[in-house]
Design a protein around this motif. Structure first.
Motif, PDB file in Angstrom:
ATOM      1  N   THR A 215       5.007 -10.050   0.430  1.00 23.37           N
ATOM      2  CA  THR A 215       6.062  -9.648  -0.496  1.00 23.37           C
ATOM      3  C   THR A 215       5.498  -9.101  -1.811  1.00 23.37           C
ATOM      4  O   THR A 215       5.969  -8.082  -2.320  1.00 23.37           O
ATOM      5  CB  THR A 215       7.010 -10.835  -0.790  1.00 23.37           C
ATOM      6  N   ALA A 216       4.477  -9.707  -2.350  1.00 22.72           N
ATOM      7  CA  ALA A 216       3.891  -9.263  -3.622  1.00 22.72           C
ATOM      8  C   ALA A 216       3.160  -7.931  -3.497  1.00 22.72           C
ATOM      9  O   ALA A 216       2.818  -7.319  -4.506  1.00 22.72           O
ATOM     10  CB  ALA A 216       2.924 -10.324  -4.145  1.00 22.72           C
ATOM     11  N   TYR A 217       2.948  -7.480  -2.275  1.00 21.50           N
ATOM     12  CA  TYR A 217       2.181  -6.249  -2.047  1.00 21.50           C
ATOM     13  C   TYR A 217       3.044  -5.134  -1.471  1.00 21.50           C
ATOM     14  O   TYR A 217       2.531  -4.173  -0.901  1.00 21.50           O
ATOM     15  CB  TYR A 217       0.998  -6.547  -1.116  1.00 21.50           C
ATOM     16  N   LYS A 218       4.354  -5.258  -1.652  1.00 21.88           N
ATOM     17  CA  LYS A 218       5.298  -4.265  -1.131  1.00 21.88           C
ATOM     18  C   LYS A 218       4.922  -2.870  -1.640  1.00 21.88           C
ATOM     19  O   LYS A 218       4.619  -2.694  -2.813  1.00 21.88           O
ATOM     20  CB  LYS A 218       6.726  -4.616  -1.557  1.00 21.88           C
ATOM     21  N   GLY A 219       4.932  -1.916  -0.743  1.00 14.02           N
ATOM     22  CA  GLY A 219       4.563  -0.551  -1.099  1.00 14.02           C
ATOM     23  C   GLY A 219       3.066  -0.296  -1.036  1.00 14.02           C
ATOM     24  O   GLY A 219       2.617   0.842  -1.168  1.00 14.02           O
ATOM     25  N   PHE A 220       2.283  -1.340  -0.820  1.00  8.93           N
ATOM     26  CA  PHE A 220       0.829  -1.196  -0.727  1.00  8.93           C
ATOM     27  C   PHE A 220       0.297  -1.709   0.607  1.00  8.93           C
ATOM     28  O   PHE A 220      -0.489  -1.032   1.264  1.00  8.93           O
ATOM     29  CB  PHE A 220       0.139  -1.935  -1.885  1.00  8.93           C
ATOM     30  N   ALA A 221       0.723  -2.887   1.017  1.00 12.68           N
ATOM     31  CA  ALA A 221       0.238  -3.493   2.263  1.00 12.68           C
ATOM     32  C   ALA A 221       1.383  -3.584   3.267  1.00 12.68           C
ATOM     33  O   ALA A 221       2.469  -4.058   2.940  1.00 12.68           O
ATOM     34  CB  ALA A 221      -0.343  -4.874   1.987  1.00 12.68           C
ATOM     35  N   TYR A 222       1.097  -3.132   4.478  1.00 10.98           N
ATOM     36  CA  TYR A 222       2.099  -3.098   5.538  1.00 10.98           C
ATOM     37  C   TYR A 222       1.575  -3.873   6.740  1.00 10.98           C
ATOM     38  O   TYR A 222       0.457  -3.650   7.185  1.00 10.98           O
ATOM     39  CB  TYR A 222       2.414  -1.655   5.944  1.00 10.98           C
ATOM     40  N   ASP A 223       2.415  -4.745   7.271  1.00 13.52           N
ATOM     41  CA  ASP A 223       2.019  -5.584   8.400  1.00 13.52           C
ATOM     42  C   ASP A 223       2.373  -4.909   9.723  1.00 13.52           C
ATOM     43  O   ASP A 223       3.540  -4.785  10.072  1.00 13.52           O
ATOM     44  CB  ASP A 223       2.702  -6.947   8.300  1.00 13.52           C
ATOM     45  N   PHE A 224       1.355  -4.485  10.444  1.00 12.70           N
ATOM     46  CA  PHE A 224       1.515  -3.897  11.767  1.00 12.70           C
ATOM     47  C   PHE A 224       0.920  -4.821  12.826  1.00 12.70           C
ATOM     48  O   PHE A 224       0.489  -4.367  13.884  1.00 12.70           O
ATOM     49  CB  PHE A 224       0.846  -2.519  11.829  1.00 12.70           C
ATOM     50  N   SER A 225       0.907  -6.096  12.555  1.00 14.27           N
ATOM     51  CA  SER A 225       0.309  -7.062  13.477  1.00 14.27           C
ATOM     52  C   SER A 225       0.984  -7.057  14.836  1.00 14.27           C
ATOM     53  O   SER A 225       0.352  -7.360  15.848  1.00 14.27           O
ATOM     54  CB  SER A 225       0.353  -8.467  12.878  1.00 14.27           C
ATOM     55  N   ASN A 226       2.260  -6.727  14.882  1.00 15.90           N
ATOM     56  CA  ASN A 226       2.985  -6.715  16.152  1.00 15.90           C
ATOM     57  C   ASN A 226       3.056  -5.330  16.782  1.00 15.90           C
ATOM     58  O   ASN A 226       3.732  -5.144  17.790  1.00 15.90           O
ATOM     59  CB  ASN A 226       4.397  -7.281  15.958  1.00 15.90           C
ATOM     60  N   HIS A 227       2.372  -4.381  16.205  1.00 12.95           N
ATOM     61  CA  HIS A 227       2.354  -3.030  16.781  1.00 12.95           C
ATOM     62  C   HIS A 227       1.608  -3.067  18.108  1.00 12.95           C
ATOM     63  O   HIS A 227       0.490  -3.577  18.188  1.00 12.95           O
ATOM     64  CB  HIS A 227       1.699  -2.049  15.808  1.00 12.95           C
TER      65      HIS A 227
END
Length: 146
Positions: A26-38
């Protein structure tokens, strides 16, 4: 990382399944994106300019793209000597720098702006990726259709 890099970079994260559920971005919105389930990590390789990994075998696949690979390994002595060890001389032959601090990762990312394939990546590619020429489909079609 966000403070130093967010003007120029985003992070695409594909974390180990044992870790991904415990990370709050949440604190990294717009910078870090979670694609762990891709489903297909190969798609993530193609859209990535740099791979930052630890000891994961993903670097074998990514090396075929001849793009920068950075290894974040703050615990390398423990991993090498007590936890798992390596199948080959990782410290000597890794196709990218071994970095122990976030500051060193940031420095290495900035250096990739002037990236020239280093000797270790060339040697690694020649040993492990030499069959990857990008023409496999063409060879299959030619073999089938004669």
């Amino acid at each position: 990382l966000k403070d130093q890099l967010s003007d120029e970079y985003i992070l695409i994260l594909r974390m180990h399944y044992l870790v991904s559920e415990n990370i709050n971005l949440t604190a990294y919105k717009g910078f870090a994106y979670d694609f762990s389930n891709h489903n297909d990590i190969r798609e993530l390789y193609l859209i990535s300019d740099i791979l930052i990994t630890d000891y994961s075998s993903v670097f074998f696949d990514f090396a075929g793209l001849k793009r920068p690979i950075l290894f974040y390994v703050p615990d390398i002595e423990f991993y090498r000597d007590k936890l798992r060890g390596f199948y080959y001389d990782f410290e000597k032959c890794a196709p990218g720098p071994l970095l122990k601090t976030t500051e060193k990762v940031i420095e290495a990312i900035h250096k990739t702006k002037h990236y020239k394939q280093d000797e270790n990546l060339t040697s690694f590619y020649d040993q492990f990726c030499y069959l990857e020429k990008g023409d496999s489909s063409k060879k299959v079609v030619e073999e089938i259709l004669g």
